[in-house]
Design an enzyme around this catalytic site. Structure first.
Site, PDB file in Angstrom:
ATOM      1  N   LEU A  30      72.380  61.055 -17.890  1.00 42.53           N
ATOM      2  CA  LEU A  30      72.663  60.173 -16.760  1.00 42.53           C
ATOM      3  C   LEU A  30      71.646  59.033 -16.646  1.00 42.53           C
ATOM      4  CD1 LEU A  30      73.593  62.920 -14.146  1.00 42.53           C
ATOM      5  CD2 LEU A  30      75.121  61.632 -15.657  1.00 42.53           C
ATOM      6  N   GLY A  33      73.575  53.725 -13.820  1.00 41.36           N
ATOM      7  CA  GLY A  33      75.014  53.435 -13.667  1.00 41.36           C
ATOM      8  C   GLY A  33      75.726  54.641 -13.074  1.00 41.36           C
ATOM      9  N   HIS A  34      75.420  55.818 -13.616  1.00 41.68           N
ATOM     10  CA  HIS A  34      75.997  57.051 -13.052  1.00 41.68           C
ATOM     11  C   HIS A  34      75.509  57.244 -11.611  1.00 41.68           C
ATOM     12  CE1 HIS A  34      75.815  58.153 -17.501  1.00 41.68           C
ATOM     13  NE2 HIS A  34      77.094  58.321 -17.234  1.00 41.68           N
ATOM     14  N   GLY A 144      83.493  53.915 -13.534  1.00 38.16           N
ATOM     15  CA  GLY A 144      82.806  52.650 -13.728  1.00 38.16           C
ATOM     16  C   GLY A 144      83.707  51.576 -14.329  1.00 38.16           C
ATOM     17  N   GLN A 145      83.537  50.360 -13.814  1.00 37.68           N
ATOM     18  CA  GLN A 145      84.199  49.185 -14.397  1.00 37.68           C
ATOM     19  C   GLN A 145      83.705  48.947 -15.827  1.00 37.68           C
ATOM     20  OE1 GLN A 145      86.574  47.130 -12.962  1.00 37.68           O
ATOM     21  NE2 GLN A 145      86.556  45.978 -14.890  1.00 37.68           N
ATOM     22  N   SER A 182      74.064  52.331 -20.613  1.00 34.10           N
ATOM     23  CA  SER A 182      74.941  53.275 -21.325  1.00 34.10           C
ATOM     24  C   SER A 182      74.077  54.404 -21.859  1.00 34.10           C
ATOM     25  CB  SER A 182      75.640  52.563 -22.488  1.00 34.10           C
ATOM     26  OG  SER A 182      76.151  53.523 -23.402  1.00 34.10           O
ATOM     27  N   SER A 183      74.626  55.616 -21.872  1.00 32.40           N
ATOM     28  CA  SER A 183      73.891  56.749 -22.443  1.00 32.40           C
ATOM     29  C   SER A 183      73.573  56.493 -23.910  1.00 32.40           C
ATOM     30  CB  SER A 183      74.708  58.035 -22.315  1.00 32.40           C
ATOM     31  OG  SER A 183      75.033  58.269 -20.963  1.00 32.40           O
ATOM     32  N   ARG A 184      74.407  55.691 -24.571  1.00 31.94           N
ATOM     33  CA  ARG A 184      74.212  55.426 -26.003  1.00 31.94           C
ATOM     34  C   ARG A 184      73.098  54.408 -26.266  1.00 31.94           C
ATOM     35  NH1 ARG A 184      80.123  56.373 -26.220  1.00 31.94           N
ATOM     36  NH2 ARG A 184      80.473  58.110 -27.642  1.00 31.94           N
TER      37      ARG A 184
HETATM   38  P1  AMP Z   1      80.103  58.490 -19.295  1.00 27.31           P
HETATM   39  O1  AMP Z   1      79.055  59.506 -18.938  1.00 27.31           O
HETATM   40  O2  AMP Z   1      79.631  57.436 -20.232  1.00 27.31           O
HETATM   41  O3  AMP Z   1      81.419  59.109 -19.674  1.00 27.31           O
HETATM   42  O4  AMP Z   1      80.390  57.706 -17.948  1.00 27.31           O
HETATM   43  C1  AMP Z   1      80.737  58.365 -16.758  1.00 27.31           C
HETATM   44  C2  AMP Z   1      81.166  57.357 -15.736  1.00 27.31           C
HETATM   45  O5  AMP Z   1      80.091  56.459 -15.493  1.00 27.31           O
HETATM   46  C3  AMP Z   1      82.347  56.508 -16.208  1.00 27.31           C
HETATM   47  O6  AMP Z   1      83.232  56.298 -15.112  1.00 27.31           O
HETATM   48  C4  AMP Z   1      81.689  55.230 -16.652  1.00 27.31           C
HETATM   49  O7  AMP Z   1      82.540  54.101 -16.569  1.00 27.31           O
HETATM   50  C5  AMP Z   1      80.549  55.130 -15.643  1.00 27.31           C
HETATM   51  N1  AMP Z   1      79.470  54.266 -16.163  1.00 27.31           N
HETATM   52  C6  AMP Z   1      78.881  54.326 -17.374  1.00 27.31           C
HETATM   53  N2  AMP Z   1      77.972  53.326 -17.510  1.00 27.31           N
HETATM   54  C7  AMP Z   1      78.015  52.622 -16.356  1.00 27.31           C
HETATM   55  C8  AMP Z   1      77.312  51.460 -15.877  1.00 27.31           C
HETATM   56  N3  AMP Z   1      76.403  50.832 -16.634  1.00 27.31           N
HETATM   57  N4  AMP Z   1      77.613  51.021 -14.645  1.00 27.31           N
HETATM   58  C9  AMP Z   1      78.536  51.635 -13.870  1.00 27.31           C
HETATM   59  N5  AMP Z   1      79.223  52.736 -14.269  1.00 27.31           N
HETATM   60  C10 AMP Z   1      78.970  53.215 -15.492  1.00 27.31           C
END
Ligand code: AMP
Length: 286
Positions: A30, A33-34, A144-145, A182-184
């Site tokens: 996390l 963003g999360h 997230g957008q 991003s987690s990546r």
């Molecule tokens: P993930 O863990 O990458 O699957 O993301 C989980 C949620 O967090 C998804 O709805 C993503 O769109 C959102 N998310 C990921 N990165 C961001 C960010 N930088 N800003 C806002 N939301 C994000």
């Protein structure tokens, strides 16, 4: 905060929550963003459930499923601090005791861009999101957008399958230099990290030119492409966010999304920006 790994226990604990529940599905590792999604859910709902599940169904055979960052201890600490009620972090065998026979397959919305580059990805996302919505039965769910095509598919999933949960879109959280969190991003070397904001720079160029009234998308994208190097383009495009089909011409007076994916070394970055095109009389015709 309850930490739950079994579906049965999740159901019981969720049923014991007296007020409206907001769900934030994640794959863990996390970042802020999360956290922004969780904070929005916290403001709008009596209770917040966060899921942490690295979903094997949404990774292709040559993708990074096994090396995707996993940081459960840090994630738990962050979520505790944000006032989350329940963290649901199942093993893959809990979510998929058998390979699923019934899956959710997006059609037109998953045809281009991410859907084209990552075959089966959105089927994996839609199937797991539906399972999580069924397991948690939240009144609200937050996405997230940043993952704009995924968001469009989930909104359509809720509409098409009569899911009562209200789907909320949350703005992309960025680093000071514009790179979307991003987690990546932990995969990036120092040099790659330095180049990574070129993706959002290219998208900003698209937003500027379409916003000025240029309507020839092909020409606008050709200009924006110049900003990417040393990143390698995977795709750049402009779409109607309800359709996610590549546009050649930007219609006047519409809200569109500039989307892009590019490689920094072996790491694939994706991003997008919303753009409002000016009314017809202000469009540039060449
Ligand atoms: P993930 O863990 O990458 O699957 O993301 C989980 C949620 O967090 C998804 O709805 C993503 O769109 C959102 N998310 C990921 N990165 C961001 C960010 N930088 N800003 C806002 N939301 C994000």
């Amino acid at each position: 905060m309850e930490f739950v790994t079994q579906l049965g226990e999740l159901r019981d604990r969720r049923a014991a929550l007296p007020g409206a529940v907001g769900l934030v599905p994640t794959m863990g590792a996390l970042h802020q963003g999360h956290a922004a999604l969780v904070e929005q859910a916290r403001r709008e709902c009596a209770h917040v459930v966060v899921t942490i599940f690295v979903n094997p169904l949404q990774f292709g055979p040559s993708e990074d499923f096994t090396r995707y960052p996993r940081r459960m201890e840090e994630d738990r600490e962050l979520l505790e601090g944000l006032g989350v009620d329940i963290v649901f972090a199942p093993e893959a065998t809990e979510m998929f005791p058998q390979p699923p026979d019934i899956i959710v397959e997006p059609a037109a919305l998953g045809r281009y861009f991410e859907g084209d580059r990552r075959p089966g990805h959105f089927r994996g996302v839609a199937t797991v999101v539906l399972k999580l919505l069924n397991a948690v039965q939240p009144e609200h769910a937050y996405f997230g957008q940043k993952d704009a095509q995924q968001l469009a598919i989930i909104q359509r999933l809720a509409f098409d399958l009569n899911i009562a949960t209200k789907i909320h879109a949350c703005a992309t959280v960025r680093e000071a230099d514009g790179l979307a969190l991003s987690s990546r991003n932990v995969y990036l070397s120092e040099t790659e990290r330095h180049a990574a904001p070129n993706l959002v720079a290219a998208l900003r160029e698209v937003v500027t030119r379409l916003g000025e009234g240029e309507s020839d998308v092909t020409r606008v994208l050709a200009g924006a492409r110049q900003r990417l190097a040393p990143l390698r383009e995977d795709y750049l495009g402009v779409v109607d966010p309800a359709k996610f089909e590549p546009l050649r011409t930007a219609p006047p007076g519409t809200t569109l999304v500039a989307i892009g994916a590019a490689f920094a070394g072996a790491t694939r970055l994706i991003d997008n920006l919303t753009v409002q095109t000016p009314a017809e009389r202000e469009m540039v015709k060449r």
